[in-house]
Design a protein around this motif. Sequence first.
Motif, mmCIF file in Angstrom:
data_model
loop_
_atom_site.group_PDB
_atom_site.id
_atom_site.type_symbol
_atom_site.label_atom_id
_atom_site.label_comp_id
_atom_site.label_asym_id
_atom_site.label_seq_id
_atom_site.Cartn_x
_atom_site.Cartn_y
_atom_site.Cartn_z
ATOM 1 N N THR A 75 12.094 0.880 1.273
ATOM 2 C CA THR A 75 11.907 0.297 -0.057
ATOM 3 C C THR A 75 10.909 -0.847 0.050
ATOM 4 O O THR A 75 11.082 -1.744 0.877
ATOM 5 C CB THR A 75 13.247 -0.225 -0.619
ATOM 6 N N VAL A 76 9.874 -0.802 -0.776
ATOM 7 C CA VAL A 76 8.836 -1.825 -0.728
ATOM 8 C C VAL A 76 9.182 -2.963 -1.685
ATOM 9 O O VAL A 76 9.681 -2.733 -2.785
ATOM 10 C CB VAL A 76 7.438 -1.236 -1.042
ATOM 11 N N LYS A 121 -8.114 -5.003 -4.327
ATOM 12 C CA LYS A 121 -8.731 -4.276 -5.433
ATOM 13 C C LYS A 121 -7.675 -3.563 -6.271
ATOM 14 O O LYS A 121 -7.768 -3.541 -7.487
ATOM 15 C CB LYS A 121 -9.746 -3.273 -4.893
ATOM 16 N N LYS A 122 -6.663 -2.976 -5.609
ATOM 17 C CA LYS A 122 -5.612 -2.263 -6.321
ATOM 18 C C LYS A 122 -4.290 -2.424 -5.585
ATOM 19 O O LYS A 122 -4.259 -2.447 -4.362
ATOM 20 C CB LYS A 122 -5.903 -0.766 -6.404
ATOM 21 N N VAL A 123 -3.201 -2.529 -6.340
ATOM 22 C CA VAL A 123 -1.848 -2.433 -5.805
ATOM 23 C C VAL A 123 -1.381 -1.047 -6.230
ATOM 24 O O VAL A 123 -1.311 -0.745 -7.418
ATOM 25 C CB VAL A 123 -0.928 -3.533 -6.371
ATOM 26 N N LEU A 124 -1.095 -0.181 -5.262
ATOM 27 C CA LEU A 124 -0.859 1.235 -5.530
ATOM 28 C C LEU A 124 0.612 1.619 -5.648
ATOM 29 O O LEU A 124 0.920 2.795 -5.836
ATOM 30 C CB LEU A 124 -1.539 2.071 -4.433
ATOM 31 N N VAL A 125 1.524 0.637 -5.537
ATOM 32 C CA VAL A 125 2.964 0.912 -5.639
ATOM 33 C C VAL A 125 3.622 -0.133 -6.529
ATOM 34 O O VAL A 125 3.109 -1.230 -6.704
ATOM 35 C CB VAL A 125 3.658 0.911 -4.255
ATOM 36 N N ASP A 127 7.014 -2.561 -7.364
ATOM 37 C CA ASP A 127 8.037 -3.304 -6.629
ATOM 38 C C ASP A 127 9.352 -2.529 -6.612
ATOM 39 O O ASP A 127 9.722 -1.877 -7.590
ATOM 40 C CB ASP A 127 8.240 -4.671 -7.289
ATOM 41 N N GLU A 128 10.047 -2.590 -5.491
ATOM 42 C CA GLU A 128 11.373 -1.991 -5.289
ATOM 43 C C GLU A 128 11.380 -0.468 -5.419
ATOM 44 O O GLU A 128 12.362 0.118 -5.853
ATOM 45 C CB GLU A 128 12.402 -2.619 -6.236
ATOM 46 N N THR A 129 10.280 0.166 -5.026
ATOM 47 C CA THR A 129 10.249 1.632 -5.016
ATOM 48 C C THR A 129 10.301 2.121 -3.574
ATOM 49 O O THR A 129 9.934 1.400 -2.646
ATOM 50 C CB THR A 129 8.973 2.188 -5.688
ATOM 51 N N VAL A 130 10.767 3.338 -3.402
ATOM 52 C CA VAL A 130 10.821 3.943 -2.071
ATOM 53 C C VAL A 130 9.445 4.493 -1.738
ATOM 54 O O VAL A 130 8.820 5.168 -2.567
ATOM 55 C CB VAL A 130 11.890 5.055 -2.012
ATOM 56 N N VAL A 131 8.965 4.168 -0.525
ATOM 57 C CA VAL A 131 7.663 4.665 -0.075
ATOM 58 C C VAL A 131 7.854 5.536 1.157
ATOM 59 O O VAL A 131 8.800 5.372 1.915
ATOM 60 C CB VAL A 131 6.682 3.508 0.223
ATOM 61 N N GLU A 132 6.930 6.450 1.322
ATOM 62 C CA GLU A 132 6.927 7.348 2.475
ATOM 63 C C GLU A 132 6.041 6.767 3.577
ATOM 64 O O GLU A 132 5.195 5.919 3.316
ATOM 65 C CB GLU A 132 6.397 8.726 2.071
ATOM 66 N N LEU A 137 -0.552 1.752 -0.049
ATOM 67 C CA LEU A 137 0.109 0.667 -0.755
ATOM 68 C C LEU A 137 -0.889 -0.257 -1.474
ATOM 69 O O LEU A 137 -0.665 -0.656 -2.605
ATOM 70 C CB LEU A 137 0.946 -0.178 0.203
ATOM 71 N N PHE A 138 -1.975 -0.597 -0.761
ATOM 72 C CA PHE A 138 -2.968 -1.527 -1.295
ATOM 73 C C PHE A 138 -4.363 -1.009 -0.980
ATOM 74 O O PHE A 138 -4.580 -0.347 0.035
ATOM 75 C CB PHE A 138 -2.829 -2.917 -0.640
#
Length: 142
Positions: A75-76, A121-125, A127-132, A137-138
């Motif tokens: 979880t991020v 430049k970008k935040v790709l996720v 907050d509080e989501t599950v990542v693989e 991410l950024f």
Amino acid sequence: MEITKLESLIKLFGQSNLGKLELAEKDLRIILERQSDTTTLGIKPVEPVSSKPTSSQTTVSLKTETIINAPLVGTVYLAPEPRKPVFVQVGDHVQKGQTLALIEAMKMMNEVTATTTGTIKKVLVADETVVEYDQPLFELEE
């Protein structure tokens, strides 16, 4: 990417009629783009450029983008604690090694750090989501 390959790529782009060229290699992304009036390169141009641009001159802008991927599944968290400001947001300048987020896995908090100095430049996720594992991410622009 080796500097000789990069120089060759810039030279070929300059001789072509392309307006934009994007190249991605592992976690490195290079964008060559034509603009008007000035020349901006990370290396010296082969031909001398006059201080006053002519209408036939074009700009080649070299931007290097780096994608920061998740080092593990979990979880991020984009902030150090609930209701606290996020570590970074779009437009922030970051240093190599700076903490960008936390990933919780097996009740352990693992830092996600910048692999290079640059600007977010970008935040790709969210907050509080599950990542693989290896999920982007950024996006940093050097």
